[in-house]
Design a protein around this motif. Structure first.
Motif, PDB file in Angstrom:
ATOM      1  N   ILE A 124      10.618 -49.978 -19.505  1.00 51.55           N
ATOM      2  CA  ILE A 124      11.319 -50.895 -18.614  1.00 51.55           C
ATOM      3  C   ILE A 124      12.209 -51.752 -19.504  1.00 51.55           C
ATOM      4  O   ILE A 124      11.814 -52.140 -20.601  1.00 51.55           O
TER       5      ILE A 124
ATOM      6  N   ARG B 276       8.470 -54.201 -10.853  1.00 49.14           N
ATOM      7  CA  ARG B 276       7.804 -53.048 -11.448  1.00 49.14           C
ATOM      8  C   ARG B 276       7.081 -53.410 -12.750  1.00 49.14           C
ATOM      9  O   ARG B 276       6.076 -52.788 -13.116  1.00 49.14           O
ATOM     10  N   ALA B 277       7.547 -54.431 -13.456  1.00 47.86           N
ATOM     11  CA  ALA B 277       6.948 -54.829 -14.728  1.00 47.86           C
ATOM     12  C   ALA B 277       5.629 -55.575 -14.547  1.00 47.86           C
ATOM     13  O   ALA B 277       4.890 -55.758 -15.515  1.00 47.86           O
TER      14      ALA B 277
END
Length: 134
Positions: free
Chosen positions: A12, A42-43
């Motif tokens: 990412i 998403r992280a």
């Protein structure tokens, strides 16, 4: 006492991971876990796993109480960038950069820094000397 946990080669972009990390700085670990579960970035999932790993290291290795732990610092550094090519118009190609991140999470114990500061301050006060400038 501090505990460090590291996550390398997270696929990412560091810019996207820093958005989540900025929310967590200075937060108690229990509150941080709740925040990470709610965030839609998403992280948040890899950072949640990293935080759980750091908590378990502090509890297992050092015997610390979970209620006293907090996120002392979190650093997101740039990892290696993978490069791909994509066909474009007129026979050209464009570079696609697949960025990665390295994350270092430091978990500290509340109250220990205050005790150290007081101890250091007492030592400094006892060593102060008065100079004669005559």
């Amino acid at each position: 006492m501090e505990v460090t946990a590291r996550l390398s080669y997270l696929h990412i972009s560091p810019r996207k991971v820093r958005l989540v990390a900025h929310v967590l700085k200075g937060m108690d670990v229990n509150r941080a876990l709740l925040e990470l579960r709610v965030l839609t970035k998403r992280a948040s999932h890899p950072l949640e796993k990293l935080l759980q790993s750091a908590i378990q290291n502090a509890v297992h290795d050092l015997g610390q109480d979970i209620s006293r732990l907090y996120i002392k610092s979190i650093h997101i550094d740039k990892g290696p960038t993978g490069k791909r090519q994509m066909a474009r118009a007129f026979g050209r190609s464009a570079t696609i950069r697949k960025r990665t991140s390295h994350v270092a999470l430091i978990v500290g114990v509340r109250g220990e820094e205050d005790a150290r500061r007081k101890k250091i301050k007492k030592q400094v006060e006892s060593t102060v000397r008065v100079a004669d400038w005559q």
